[in-house]
Design an enzyme around this catalytic site. Sequence first.
Site, PDB file in Angstrom:
ATOM      1  N   LEU A 136       0.838  -1.199   0.000  1.00 26.39           N
ATOM      2  CA  LEU A 136       0.000   0.000   0.000  1.00 26.39           C
ATOM      3  C   LEU A 136       0.879   1.256   0.000  1.00 26.39           C
ATOM      4  CD1 LEU A 136      -2.871   1.285   0.337  1.00 26.39           C
ATOM      5  CD2 LEU A 136      -2.582   1.051   2.802  1.00 26.39           C
ATOM      6  N   PRO A 175       6.222   6.285  -1.677  1.00 30.14           N
ATOM      7  CA  PRO A 175       7.060   7.399  -1.204  1.00 30.14           C
ATOM      8  C   PRO A 175       6.241   8.629  -0.804  1.00 30.14           C
ATOM      9  CG  PRO A 175       8.047   6.382  -3.132  1.00 30.14           C
ATOM     10  CD  PRO A 175       6.737   5.695  -2.932  1.00 30.14           C
ATOM     11  N   SER A 176       5.169   8.923  -1.528  1.00 33.06           N
ATOM     12  CA  SER A 176       4.406  10.140  -1.198  1.00 33.06           C
ATOM     13  C   SER A 176       3.094   9.822  -0.476  1.00 33.06           C
ATOM     14  CB  SER A 176       4.104  10.914  -2.482  1.00 33.06           C
ATOM     15  OG  SER A 176       3.295  10.105  -3.313  1.00 33.06           O
ATOM     16  N   SER A 177       2.924   8.594  -0.044  1.00 31.99           N
ATOM     17  CA  SER A 177       1.647   8.211   0.551  1.00 31.99           C
ATOM     18  C   SER A 177       1.859   7.241   1.716  1.00 31.99           C
ATOM     19  CB  SER A 177       0.773   7.574  -0.539  1.00 31.99           C
ATOM     20  OG  SER A 177      -0.353   6.982   0.030  1.00 31.99           O
ATOM     21  N   SER A 224       0.382   7.716   5.835  1.00 33.48           N
ATOM     22  CA  SER A 224      -0.909   7.688   6.537  1.00 33.48           C
ATOM     23  C   SER A 224      -2.055   8.028   5.593  1.00 33.48           C
ATOM     24  CB  SER A 224      -0.893   8.691   7.694  1.00 33.48           C
ATOM     25  OG  SER A 224       0.011   8.260   8.675  1.00 33.48           O
ATOM     26  N   ILE A 266       7.997  -2.282   2.414  1.00 33.54           N
ATOM     27  CA  ILE A 266       7.095  -3.438   2.332  1.00 33.54           C
ATOM     28  C   ILE A 266       7.688  -4.617   3.109  1.00 33.54           C
ATOM     29  CG2 ILE A 266       5.918  -5.037   0.756  1.00 33.54           C
ATOM     30  CD1 ILE A 266       5.026  -1.985   0.647  1.00 33.54           C
ATOM     31  N   SER A 267       6.987  -5.003   4.185  1.00 31.07           N
ATOM     32  CA  SER A 267       7.447  -6.155   4.978  1.00 31.07           C
ATOM     33  C   SER A 267       7.324  -7.406   4.118  1.00 31.07           C
ATOM     34  CB  SER A 267       6.592  -6.313   6.244  1.00 31.07           C
ATOM     35  OG  SER A 267       6.670  -5.148   7.011  1.00 31.07           O
ATOM     36  N   GLU A 306       0.971  -0.100  10.347  1.00 28.89           N
ATOM     37  CA  GLU A 306      -0.455  -0.499  10.351  1.00 28.89           C
ATOM     38  C   GLU A 306      -1.337   0.610  10.915  1.00 28.89           C
ATOM     39  OE1 GLU A 306      -2.106  -4.130  11.634  1.00 28.89           O
ATOM     40  OE2 GLU A 306      -0.832  -5.362  10.357  1.00 28.89           O
ATOM     41  N   ASN A 338      -0.198   5.699  15.403  1.00 32.14           N
ATOM     42  CA  ASN A 338      -1.106   5.866  16.543  1.00 32.14           C
ATOM     43  C   ASN A 338      -1.786   7.236  16.579  1.00 32.14           C
ATOM     44  OD1 ASN A 338      -0.414   3.298  17.193  1.00 32.14           O
ATOM     45  ND2 ASN A 338       0.370   3.741  19.236  1.00 32.14           N
TER      46      ASN A 338
HETATM   47  S1  MYA Z   1       0.665  -1.381   5.928  1.00 33.93           S
HETATM   48  C1  MYA Z   1       0.240   0.283   5.737  1.00 33.93           C
HETATM   49  C2  MYA Z   1      -0.606   0.768   6.814  1.00 33.93           C
HETATM   50  N1  MYA Z   1      -1.216   1.982   6.428  1.00 33.93           N
HETATM   51  C3  MYA Z   1      -2.233   2.445   7.082  1.00 33.93           C
HETATM   52  O1  MYA Z   1      -2.704   1.859   8.038  1.00 33.93           O
HETATM   53  C4  MYA Z   1      -2.804   3.703   6.551  1.00 33.93           C
HETATM   54  C5  MYA Z   1      -3.441   4.535   7.636  1.00 33.93           C
HETATM   55  N2  MYA Z   1      -4.445   5.359   7.042  1.00 33.93           N
HETATM   56  C6  MYA Z   1      -5.755   5.088   7.180  1.00 33.93           C
HETATM   57  O2  MYA Z   1      -6.146   4.150   7.840  1.00 33.93           O
HETATM   58  C7  MYA Z   1      -6.751   5.971   6.456  1.00 33.93           C
HETATM   59  O3  MYA Z   1      -6.110   6.543   5.350  1.00 33.93           O
HETATM   60  C8  MYA Z   1      -7.385   7.044   7.380  1.00 33.93           C
HETATM   61  C9  MYA Z   1      -8.565   7.708   6.645  1.00 33.93           C
HETATM   62  C10 MYA Z   1      -8.004   6.407   8.600  1.00 33.93           C
HETATM   63  C11 MYA Z   1      -6.332   8.054   7.792  1.00 33.93           C
HETATM   64  N3  MYA Z   1     -12.332   1.053   8.322  1.00 33.93           N
HETATM   65  O4  MYA Z   1     -12.213  10.253   3.976  1.00 33.93           O
HETATM   66  P1  MYA Z   1     -11.754   9.148   4.868  1.00 33.93           P
HETATM   67  C12 MYA Z   1     -13.737   4.735   5.166  1.00 33.93           C
HETATM   68  C13 MYA Z   1     -13.404   1.133   7.539  1.00 33.93           C
HETATM   69  O5  MYA Z   1     -11.754   9.397   6.333  1.00 33.93           O
HETATM   70  P2  MYA Z   1      -8.922   9.299   4.524  1.00 33.93           P
HETATM   71  C14 MYA Z   1       1.788  -1.468   7.162  1.00 33.93           C
HETATM   72  O6  MYA Z   1       2.018  -0.567   7.893  1.00 33.93           O
HETATM   73  C15 MYA Z   1     -14.498   5.956   5.639  1.00 33.93           C
HETATM   74  O7  MYA Z   1     -15.556   5.604   6.470  1.00 33.93           O
HETATM   75  N4  MYA Z   1     -13.643   2.170   6.752  1.00 33.93           N
HETATM   76  O8  MYA Z   1     -10.325   8.628   4.392  1.00 33.93           O
HETATM   77  C16 MYA Z   1       2.437  -2.805   7.215  1.00 33.93           C
HETATM   78  C17 MYA Z   1     -14.957   6.520   4.316  1.00 33.93           C
HETATM   79  O9  MYA Z   1     -16.061   5.750   3.873  1.00 33.93           O
HETATM   80  P3  MYA Z   1     -17.187   6.425   2.928  1.00 33.93           P
HETATM   81  C18 MYA Z   1     -12.761   3.175   6.775  1.00 33.93           C
HETATM   82  O10 MYA Z   1      -9.022  10.628   5.165  1.00 33.93           O
HETATM   83  C19 MYA Z   1       3.068  -3.112   8.480  1.00 33.93           C
HETATM   84  C20 MYA Z   1     -13.785   6.236   3.377  1.00 33.93           C
HETATM   85  O11 MYA Z   1     -13.098   5.130   3.956  1.00 33.93           O
HETATM   86  C21 MYA Z   1     -11.609   3.157   7.579  1.00 33.93           C
HETATM   87  O12 MYA Z   1      -8.254   9.169   3.221  1.00 33.93           O
HETATM   88  C22 MYA Z   1       3.394  -4.546   8.607  1.00 33.93           C
HETATM   89  C23 MYA Z   1     -12.857   7.414   3.253  1.00 33.93           C
HETATM   90  O13 MYA Z   1     -12.606   7.870   4.561  1.00 33.93           O
HETATM   91  C24 MYA Z   1     -11.415   2.030   8.374  1.00 33.93           C
HETATM   92  N5  MYA Z   1     -10.352   1.878   9.159  1.00 33.93           N
HETATM   93  O14 MYA Z   1      -8.132   8.288   5.521  1.00 33.93           O
HETATM   94  C25 MYA Z   1       2.699  -5.078   9.779  1.00 33.93           C
HETATM   95  N6  MYA Z   1     -10.923   4.301   7.371  1.00 33.93           N
HETATM   96  O15 MYA Z   1     -16.508   6.810   1.662  1.00 33.93           O
HETATM   97  C26 MYA Z   1       3.019  -6.468  10.060  1.00 33.93           C
HETATM   98  C27 MYA Z   1     -11.612   5.012   6.487  1.00 33.93           C
HETATM   99  O16 MYA Z   1     -18.190   5.332   2.766  1.00 33.93           O
HETATM  100  C28 MYA Z   1       2.043  -7.029  11.019  1.00 33.93           C
HETATM  101  N7  MYA Z   1     -12.721   4.332   6.128  1.00 33.93           N
HETATM  102  O17 MYA Z   1     -17.682   7.605   3.703  1.00 33.93           O
HETATM  103  C29 MYA Z   1       2.608  -7.232  12.367  1.00 33.93           C
HETATM  104  C30 MYA Z   1       1.714  -8.126  13.131  1.00 33.93           C
HETATM  105  C31 MYA Z   1       2.386  -8.524  14.414  1.00 33.93           C
HETATM  106  C32 MYA Z   1       2.301  -9.937  14.755  1.00 33.93           C
HETATM  107  C33 MYA Z   1       1.174 -10.693  14.374  1.00 33.93           C
HETATM  108  C34 MYA Z   1       1.474 -12.156  14.480  1.00 33.93           C
HETATM  109  C35 MYA Z   1       0.478 -12.818  13.691  1.00 33.93           C
END
Ligand code: MYA
Length: 625
Positions: A196, A199-201, A203, A230-231, A441, A444
């Site tokens: 996902l 470079p420019s995207s 949060s 990318i992990s 992910e 915070n």
């Molecule tokens: S992967 C990359 C991780 N990246 C992110 O998490 C990005 C964070 N950004 C965002 O979540 C969104 O862009 C935010 C909203 C929240 C900032 N659920 O206009 P909007 C809907 C459901 O507010 P934006 C990594 O790090 C919203 O209702 N819907 O959007 C890998 C709306 O819907 P509608 C949601 O201002 C790490 C639409 O989307 C949600 O652009 C590796 C637009 O909303 C949501 N959450 O941004 C990890 N958010 O159009 C490894 C928004 O119907 C794992 N919407 O009104 C490690 C595990 C550890 C161990 C495990 C062992 C198993």
Amino acid sequence: MLNTYNKSLLQSLCSRIKSKQCQRSLASPAASVSPRKAEKSPEVKRAPETLSFVMNLFRGRAILDQVFPYPLNLNDDRREMLQMVLSPTEKFLAEVNNPFENDEKSEISKDVLKQFAELGAFGAVVPEELEGAGLNNTQMARLAEVVGANDLGLGVVMGAHQSIGYKGILLFGSDELKRKYLPDLATGRKFAAFCLTEPSSGSDANSIQSQAVKSPDGKHYIINGSKIWISNGGFADVFTVFAQTPIKKPDGTTRNQVSAFVVERAFGGVTSGPPEKKMGIKGSNTAEVYFEDVKVPVENLLGQEGEGFKVAMNILNNGRFGIPAACTGAMKYCIQKTIDHVTTRVQFGKKLYEFGNVQEKVTDMIVRHYATESIVYMLASNMDAGVQDYQLEAAIGKVFASDNAWHVCDEAIQLHGGMGFMKECGLERVLRDLRIFRIFEGANDVMRLFVALTGAQFAGKHLQQLQKEIQSVNLSALFGELKRQVIPAVGADIGQVLHPSLKQHGTDVTKTIAAFGSTVDKLLKKHRKGIIDRQYELIRVANAAIDIYAMVAVLSRCSYTLNKSGNAPHEQKIAELFVKQASARAQENLRQAVNVGDDHIALISKIATDVFGHKAMIQQHPVDV
Ligand code: MYA
């Protein structure tokens, strides 16, 4: 006072919340704990309803369906099955995996990953008929906890692979895609990654630049773009890739919207950069991934064209409990090491544990761990029960766990003194590993704003409905809503549903929920649409929501233990202490959210903008004055 609501402002405030989860009609829940149905009014469009505890908090309502009784529900078969996975995993972690070596070498050997794969660790929640282990989310959380206690780097390889890497295939893939990809992925014959970030995207996930354009014959998408951090990106064979696709609108215009694809390295045009040099989780591979004219069959589209942002958010929501689960394990590791240390180390003629300050710190670590664990299993169990509206709860779990794990590990190092700073102690690696958990992910800070804004918009939607009801002179509905605002926590008194010995704490939390609802109400009335830009207040509202959800999880779990075992004095003390601390924090956050003066926010902003204007700190050095 209600008439001061400006219709267009509220509409605008609420337009962002169209989440299908909220709009789902809900099964009729138990009368004592369900949202009250407003009287029928044909001319008024209903505001969305949900049974999400956190969402309803923003209306000052204690809706308990998803939190009481504690939803953990593993039958004997599932417990036995879990043990069959856990025992060999614990043996593997103790005897085969070496977190020190993985960290030193910045790599986990193929042989170690192969042995881990043979235990079924890479296909934990994949159904058995697709060669997975067939675990549910509760069982998976327990597994992630055990892995997190041993090696967070290994946990990230595992999580990046299955919690997000191929989760899209599980959640949105056609039967053909599932049959084609999942057996190889579940067994670790192949690895997956989630592409996902660009470079420019970061949060701002919607702003990605990668492009996917349909080929002239309509059989493929041609993907171009580059992804960073990318992990598993250096060695994965299968990628879930997000890219902008041109979508024709009914008015004839074309707009770019995100779509999601399953991409194989074997399609050609996929290359990876060298492994990134990182602060922690060094055993896990992180790399750039480039897509150059990659031909992806149209069948590999996940979900609908242009709906990829929702696909991404749903994958992240669904996998998000993995982080708190792994953090819980890491906390346990830090706490056990600290207990071992303070019960043996002598200073000033006493064992360390005899000092009040040491007792306070260790107790604080234990309480934080208990609260985190309570949230993890509440969330995972609700997901297993088929709850769909858990986006806020998942975000809270991620924030609460990663912040608290960081704090606990830091205190563990502090209590170890100089020893904690040494590599051989093992804690410095955990601290370095944990740092990223507050960032990836969903950073915070962004997750806090997401919780506060989504909740406020939900509450705003209901206020918009109220305004329409007033306009349509639906007096009975109006009366109902006014009553709700006077006594905001109309859902239930939490004290009534808890074990009798926890009753008073439950009643106190109910009052905090009422205070929370009226704070949100005041902020909406004061700032209207402008609430979106009131980050000082939003962060504090989010912090209060996080503490309230944590208190409810703790009380619910403690009540569950008491009901099952009749007696749990130790847990009761932990619950009591957590509720005392978290209540005080929540009330202070709510106080700050409504009492902050514009002059205070202006002062903060002025200092920052002065500095940004100069692109440097501008105070004089005392030596130079
Ligand atoms: S992967 C990359 C991780 N990246 C992110 O998490 C990005 C964070 N950004 C965002 O979540 C969104 O862009 C935010 C909203 C929240 C900032 N659920 O206009 P909007 C809907 C459901 O507010 P934006 C990594 O790090 C919203 O209702 N819907 O959007 C890998 C709306 O819907 P509608 C949601 O201002 C790490 C639409 O989307 C949600 O652009 C590796 C637009 O909303 C949501 N959450 O941004 C990890 N958010 O159009 C490894 C928004 O119907 C794992 N919407 O009104 C490690 C595990 C550890 C161990 C495990 C062992 C198993």
